[in-house]
Design an enzyme around this catalytic site. Sequence first.
Site, PDB file in Angstrom:
ATOM      1  N   SER A 121     -78.693 -16.259 -40.511  1.00  0.00           N
ATOM      2  CA  SER A 121     -78.282 -15.035 -39.870  1.00  0.00           C
ATOM      3  C   SER A 121     -77.581 -14.116 -41.052  1.00  0.00           C
ATOM      4  O   SER A 121     -77.577 -12.885 -40.676  1.00  0.00           O
ATOM      5  CB  SER A 121     -76.841 -15.298 -39.311  1.00  0.00           C
ATOM      6  OG  SER A 121     -76.955 -16.362 -38.235  1.00  0.00           O
ATOM      7  N   HIS A 142     -85.261 -14.430 -37.124  1.00  0.00           N
ATOM      8  CA  HIS A 142     -83.795 -14.637 -36.746  1.00  0.00           C
ATOM      9  C   HIS A 142     -83.810 -14.432 -35.018  1.00  0.00           C
ATOM     10  O   HIS A 142     -83.829 -13.213 -34.693  1.00  0.00           O
ATOM     11  CB  HIS A 142     -83.138 -13.556 -37.237  1.00  0.00           C
ATOM     12  CG  HIS A 142     -81.665 -13.682 -36.864  1.00  0.00           C
ATOM     13  ND1 HIS A 142     -80.747 -12.557 -36.514  1.00  0.00           N
ATOM     14  CD2 HIS A 142     -80.606 -14.645 -36.988  1.00  0.00           C
ATOM     15  CE1 HIS A 142     -79.488 -12.997 -36.396  1.00  0.00           C
ATOM     16  NE2 HIS A 142     -79.490 -14.495 -36.550  1.00  0.00           N
ATOM     17  N   GLU A 154     -85.200 -10.653 -34.965  1.00  0.00           N
ATOM     18  CA  GLU A 154     -85.718  -9.793 -36.193  1.00  0.00           C
ATOM     19  C   GLU A 154     -86.450 -10.780 -37.199  1.00  0.00           C
ATOM     20  O   GLU A 154     -86.287 -11.940 -37.411  1.00  0.00           O
ATOM     21  CB  GLU A 154     -84.202  -9.773 -37.148  1.00  0.00           C
ATOM     22  CG  GLU A 154     -83.147  -8.707 -36.098  1.00  0.00           C
ATOM     23  CD  GLU A 154     -81.783  -8.707 -36.463  1.00  0.00           C
ATOM     24  OE1 GLU A 154     -81.300  -7.508 -36.685  1.00  0.00           O
ATOM     25  OE2 GLU A 154     -81.286  -9.772 -37.102  1.00  0.00           O
ATOM     26  N   ASN A 192     -76.511  -8.388 -36.569  1.00  0.00           N
ATOM     27  CA  ASN A 192     -75.250  -9.326 -36.999  1.00  0.00           C
ATOM     28  C   ASN A 192     -74.221  -8.283 -37.842  1.00  0.00           C
ATOM     29  O   ASN A 192     -73.155  -8.543 -37.923  1.00  0.00           O
ATOM     30  CB  ASN A 192     -75.434 -10.559 -37.903  1.00  0.00           C
ATOM     31  CG  ASN A 192     -75.761 -11.603 -36.801  1.00  0.00           C
ATOM     32  OD1 ASN A 192     -75.527 -11.448 -35.584  1.00  0.00           O
ATOM     33  ND2 ASN A 192     -76.358 -12.609 -37.449  1.00  0.00           N
TER      34      ASN A 192
HETATM   35  P1  NAD Z   1     -75.195 -25.874 -35.341  1.00  0.00           P
HETATM   36  O1  NAD Z   1     -74.253 -26.634 -36.335  1.00  0.00           O
HETATM   37  O2  NAD Z   1     -74.927 -25.715 -33.823  1.00  0.00           O
HETATM   38  O3  NAD Z   1     -76.440 -26.793 -35.573  1.00  0.00           O
HETATM   39  C1  NAD Z   1     -76.999 -27.188 -36.681  1.00  0.00           C
HETATM   40  C2  NAD Z   1     -77.843 -28.528 -36.510  1.00  0.00           C
HETATM   41  O4  NAD Z   1     -78.690 -28.553 -37.852  1.00  0.00           O
HETATM   42  C3  NAD Z   1     -77.061 -29.681 -36.097  1.00  0.00           C
HETATM   43  O5  NAD Z   1     -77.369 -30.277 -35.048  1.00  0.00           O
HETATM   44  C4  NAD Z   1     -77.207 -30.470 -37.660  1.00  0.00           C
HETATM   45  O6  NAD Z   1     -77.406 -32.003 -36.882  1.00  0.00           O
HETATM   46  C5  NAD Z   1     -78.759 -30.046 -37.850  1.00  0.00           C
HETATM   47  N1  NAD Z   1     -78.937 -30.402 -39.393  1.00  0.00           N
HETATM   48  C6  NAD Z   1     -78.056 -30.152 -40.493  1.00  0.00           C
HETATM   49  N2  NAD Z   1     -78.740 -30.712 -41.438  1.00  0.00           N
HETATM   50  C7  NAD Z   1     -80.036 -31.116 -41.208  1.00  0.00           C
HETATM   51  C8  NAD Z   1     -81.213 -31.391 -42.009  1.00  0.00           C
HETATM   52  N3  NAD Z   1     -81.303 -31.573 -43.179  1.00  0.00           N
HETATM   53  N4  NAD Z   1     -82.407 -31.616 -41.212  1.00  0.00           N
HETATM   54  C9  NAD Z   1     -82.370 -31.525 -39.935  1.00  0.00           C
HETATM   55  N5  NAD Z   1     -81.254 -31.094 -39.008  1.00  0.00           N
HETATM   56  C10 NAD Z   1     -80.201 -30.917 -39.818  1.00  0.00           C
HETATM   57  O7  NAD Z   1     -75.609 -24.329 -36.114  1.00  0.00           O
HETATM   58  P2  NAD Z   1     -76.370 -23.029 -35.332  1.00  0.00           P
HETATM   59  O8  NAD Z   1     -75.235 -22.341 -34.864  1.00  0.00           O
HETATM   60  O9  NAD Z   1     -77.226 -23.618 -34.405  1.00  0.00           O
HETATM   61  O10 NAD Z   1     -77.022 -22.604 -36.643  1.00  0.00           O
HETATM   62  C11 NAD Z   1     -78.087 -22.650 -37.141  1.00  0.00           C
HETATM   63  C12 NAD Z   1     -78.522 -21.654 -38.081  1.00  0.00           C
HETATM   64  O11 NAD Z   1     -78.960 -20.598 -36.917  1.00  0.00           O
HETATM   65  C13 NAD Z   1     -77.775 -21.011 -38.896  1.00  0.00           C
HETATM   66  O12 NAD Z   1     -78.500 -20.441 -40.122  1.00  0.00           O
HETATM   67  C14 NAD Z   1     -77.134 -20.011 -38.121  1.00  0.00           C
HETATM   68  O13 NAD Z   1     -76.739 -18.750 -38.983  1.00  0.00           O
HETATM   69  C15 NAD Z   1     -78.275 -19.277 -37.397  1.00  0.00           C
HETATM   70  N6  NAD Z   1     -77.868 -18.655 -36.075  1.00  0.00           N
HETATM   71  C16 NAD Z   1     -77.022 -18.947 -35.308  1.00  0.00           C
HETATM   72  C17 NAD Z   1     -76.530 -18.343 -34.098  1.00  0.00           C
HETATM   73  C18 NAD Z   1     -75.498 -18.449 -33.167  1.00  0.00           C
HETATM   74  O14 NAD Z   1     -75.169 -17.966 -32.453  1.00  0.00           O
HETATM   75  N7  NAD Z   1     -74.884 -19.748 -33.384  1.00  0.00           N
HETATM   76  C19 NAD Z   1     -77.470 -17.015 -33.736  1.00  0.00           C
HETATM   77  C20 NAD Z   1     -78.357 -16.942 -34.398  1.00  0.00           C
HETATM   78  C21 NAD Z   1     -78.996 -17.477 -35.872  1.00  0.00           C
END
Ligand code: NAD
Length: 537
Positions: A121, A142, A154, A192
């Site tokens: 993000s 993204h 994005e 963002n």
């Molecule tokens: P989250 O914490 O909900 O999920 C992350 C997942 O990754 C977990 O299930 C974890 O077990 C897994 N993980 C960790 N290390 C790992 C590895 N080495 N191999 C495989 N899996 C692994 O996080 P999220 O909110 O889904 O965010 C993930 C990414 O998406 C981030 O970069 C975040 O900035 C981006 N993002 C989040 C949002 C949002 O609204 N939450 C929106 C757009 C982008």
Amino acid sequence: MAREFKTVGVVGLGTMGAGIVEVFARNGVDVVAVEVDGAALDKGRANLTASTDRAVARGKLDPADRDALHARVTFAVGLDALRDVDLAVEAVPERLDLKRRLLAELDRVCPPGAVLATNTSSLSVTEIAVATERPGQVIGLHFFNPAPVMRLIEVISTVVTAPEVARDVRALCGRLGKVGVSVTDRAGFIANALLFGYLNQAIGMYEAGYASREDIDAAMQQGHGLPMGPLTLLDLIGLDTAYQVLETMYQRGGHDRRHAAAPLLRQMVTAGLLGRKSGQGFYTYQAPGSSRLAPDDLTPVAGAEAGEPAPRTVGVVGSGTVATDVAEVLTAAGVDVVAVADPGGVPAAGPGDQAVRDLAAVDLVVVAGPSTAPVIDVAMATGRPADVVGLHFVGGPAAQARLVEVVRTVRTSPTAVRAARQLCAALGRTAVTCGDRAGFIADALLLPYLNDAVRMLESNYSTADDIDAAMKLGCGYPAGPFELLDTVGLDVALAIQTAIHRELPEPGLAPAPLLRNLVTAGRLGRRTGGGFRDHAG
Ligand code: NAD
């Protein structure tokens, strides 16, 4: 011809990853879904099942299509399962060291021609890309939350991303039923960069006790028509993710105080209050992952006012159309109105003043004015400041606005606030209560965001069309910032932003020079035929 991506790997099946798997599989792409261990994999699978079952229950997905969707997904622990993918998308937590390590590993495992994408993000896609031996094939992809619903992606190219990779990935976005907007590698990209300053400011308001969480959310949802309030959205995003995004944006974006994470956010993350995914954030949910509020978390806002009589005679202080509008709405609801011209903000009124005599017999005094003038100035001039509240109708003229901000000054009595909220209930409006600061809740949160959008345009990072599209398709806003500015009026926006900046003279809140220049040039928006865009007729 654009390259076809037949098999895609998704790494990390949390808030975003599970949704991204669904998007690909729904659109005929085979997916290898990967997690760190069996427990996380089971959780990811359960997230996907719950989401597709919900879509079937709502009639948005055929049961047969759901089964076909699931048949396209293979679940696995560890990256070895990604040996044959054409594209790998990572959605692991927002930490640079983790993402760099993961991309280096993906580089070793995935076939040489595969494209590697990050769903970051806010982190530098360039720094992630150079951790691999194929930076030209690394791109930012993204998605927005919830990924199956939000139409924006994005597409972030770095200075070394191969143009054909960007082209192929944008074509893929179209195949997924999404709109891919191309951007370069800047903290927070478009959406963002505009969203998180606003979210952080909302946390600050709540932390300062300026308004309740329900009132902050209602002000933005009902006042400005956003799909959800900022604190509810933070719970959906995940407070840990939100904290990491703010941290990165603060560091990469020039230490803008709007992105310095509110202390409360950090405390909540430390305490494990991560939002919906942990079952508790700003609100408490029935279970981790559930969107339903726990029964004891529902604050009986409306019930608190039930049983109290609404004031029968109300003094409306103010001049101009706002005061006339408010008086009309009150009269139509059967309230006796005593209209008093704005006494001019003269403090220390005496018993001989005309305003004081006119207001002697009313139950409640409301100040009907713009959100740029402090209510206390007028309240003191009425001679009975304890009975004075500001009423700010949000989202159009008083007759149409669904939401009213009840502004309490430092002298307003709790009885007057209750009476005003009861009055709003009698008018069929949602009332929210807040302190006496420029912009109250709704404009104080909206205008700095609009101002940030003007700054982004000014810096030539993106176009007004792409910025508007990003906020509508990525965040579900009913209008983009430039559409809104042209509708509200650039002069009105400038006046409110100037008042906000006067009260809190931080550089990040200074009105954007482009906004000022357009106002000076007489381009005020729709009513003058042009603002950020030309409007015929
Ligand atoms: P989250 O914490 O909900 O999920 C992350 C997942 O990754 C977990 O299930 C974890 O077990 C897994 N993980 C960790 N290390 C790992 C590895 N080495 N191999 C495989 N899996 C692994 O996080 P999220 O909110 O889904 O965010 C993930 C990414 O998406 C981030 O970069 C975040 O900035 C981006 N993002 C989040 C949002 C949002 O609204 N939450 C929106 C757009 C982008």
